[in-house]
Write an enzyme that holds these catalytic residues in place. Structure first.
Site, short mmCIF file in Angstrom:
data_model
loop_
_atom_site.label_atom_id
_atom_site.label_comp_id
_atom_site.label_asym_id
_atom_site.label_seq_id
_atom_site.Cartn_x
_atom_site.Cartn_y
_atom_site.Cartn_z
N THR A 183 0.80 -1.23 0.00
CA THR A 183 0.00 0.00 0.00
C THR A 183 0.83 1.27 0.00
O THR A 183 0.27 2.37 -0.06
CB THR A 183 -0.91 0.04 1.24
OG1 THR A 183 -0.09 0.02 2.42
CG2 THR A 183 -1.87 -1.14 1.26
N LYS A 184 2.16 1.18 0.08
CA LYS A 184 3.00 2.36 0.25
C LYS A 184 3.19 3.12 -1.06
O LYS A 184 2.79 2.67 -2.14
CB LYS A 184 4.34 1.97 0.86
CG LYS A 184 4.23 1.37 2.26
CD LYS A 184 3.56 2.32 3.23
CE LYS A 184 3.63 1.86 4.67
NZ LYS A 184 2.80 0.69 5.00
N ASN A 185 3.85 4.28 -0.98
CA ASN A 185 3.99 5.14 -2.15
C ASN A 185 4.77 4.49 -3.28
O ASN A 185 4.55 4.79 -4.45
CB ASN A 185 4.64 6.47 -1.76
CG ASN A 185 3.67 7.40 -1.06
OD1 ASN A 185 2.65 6.97 -0.55
ND2 ASN A 185 4.00 8.68 -1.03
#
Length: 381
Positions: A183-185
């Site tokens: 889910t991270k950038n």
């Protein structure tokens, strides 16, 4: 009603990443090897920190950081109550005591004044969290560090690309840990990295991440010839693989553009949500760059629905959301082990009860965003 469920935090994975993964699979080298080292160098150049070691997760990086810094039994580590439990869990695994600090209203960041007031002779370190991609005040943090002789382990799981006064988070002389979870950038599906200015810390982290071996598989089995390894200390199985790094080497060059897109969606949310009983996030502080990892809102006390009811209502309308977070002090292990009272952390407790995160990523379209806002208007009036 949407036809398809809007998945919260779905990653953007392009054809270049797929081709690089396939290249790794066909090469026969799928473990830790040249692509991990390439990704580490790219991260070093991007962050502005001389040494980067990629590992299996941000949590692994935090655990290793505490160990190599010599933090253990009898030590206290200051950590925000408003964070994912991995921050506190890492301190527990080190054998130290996590001392929870309340949050600042609005931003949810660690209250540095409260942290300084909590320091005791047993306090060895502080673990600030750059929550949602918003950087902690690094001038104040490092001033606190220097006044009290503390070690700093920055939990930068949300903060790849964040800046404080023109410098990237991770380049302020402390050990910092990044996450590349799905889910991270940017994502390597699972994975993380530890950054440091200290070559010895980096070398020891690399050893500990692979059983404590003096040589990794790439050094042992590459075309330079076979070499025996020695175990210099008992380690872990925390290494990143080339298959994971194959994603990272193509994700990182897109990060700045993706943050710009997140910023556009962020500003559009601010505009579209005007008039609803939701408290939108404060703007970034002047002289900073917010990585815009999470768009968190707080449900106003007089809203027609409470937070959990709103989560269910949005899910029924095929809108995925998140909760970031229920404070560490509210989880049974920490609450019961340390006898914590929610009233002692009023800001973190309030955020825990009212916060939710709306879909925000380069994959989110304006039409998706319109669906989110329409659903909110429908259920909140």
């Amino acid at each position: 009603m949407r036809e398809n469920f809007l998945i919260f935090g779905s990653p953007v994975i392009g054809e270049e990443e797929i081709a690089e993964v396939v290249d790794s699979l066909r090469s026969g080298w799928v473990g830790t090897g040249p692509k991990v080292h390439r990704f580490e160098q790219m991260l070093s150049d991007y962050v502005g920190a001389p040494h980067v070691r990629c590992v299996s997760s941000c949590t692994a990086a935090l655990i290793l950081a505490l160990q190599v810094l010599g933090i253990g039994a009898g030590d206290e580590v200051l950590v925000p109550a408003m964070t994912f439990v991995a921050s506190a869990n890492a301190i527990e695994h080190a054998g130290a005591r996590p001392v929870l600090i309340d949050a600042v209203p609005g931003t949810g960041l660690i209250d540095l004044d409260a942290a300084e007031a909590t320091i005791t002779p047993r306090t060895r370190a502080i673990m600030p969290v750059h929550l949602a991609g918003r950087p902690v005040d690094m001038d104040r943090l490092n001033g606190l560090r220097d006044r009290h002789g503390l070690l700093v382990i920055e939990d930068a799981a949300h903060a790849i690309g964040s800046e404080w006064r023109g410098r990237r988070i991770g380049a302020f002389g402390n050990v910092a840990a990044f996450s590349f979870y799905v889910t991270k950038n940017i994502s390597t599906i699972e994975g993380g990295a530890l950054v440091t200015e200290d070559a010895e810390i980096a070398a020891r982290v690399e050893r500990l991440a692979l059983h404590g071996l003096s040589l990794g598989a790439w050094q042992r089995f590459s075309d330079t010839g076979f070499r025996h390894y020695e175990v210099v200390e008992p380690g872990y199985k925390y290494n990143m693989t080339d298959v994971q790094a194959a994603l990272g080497v193509h994700q990182l060059p897109r990060l700045d553009g993706w943050i710009d897109r997140r910023s556009e969606l962020w500003d559009r949310y601010d505009e579209l949500l005007t008039g609803l009983p939701l408290q939108t996030p404060p703007p970034p502080e002047p002289g900073t760059r917010h990585a815009r990892h999470l768009y968190q809102v707080l449900v106003e006390p007089g809203a027609p629905l409470m937070r959990d009811q709103l989560l269910d209502a949005l899910a029924a309308r095929r809108i995925g959301t998140g909760v970031h977070y229920r404070g560490v002090h509210l989880h049974p292990f920490y609450r019961d082990t340390y006898g914590l009272d929610p009233a002692d952390f009023p800001v973190a407790t309030d955020i825990s009860e009212r916060t939710l995160s709306l879909p925000l990523s380069p994959k989110v379209t304006e039409a998706d965003q319109d669906d989110v806002v329409s659903a909110l208007i429908d259920v909140l009036g």
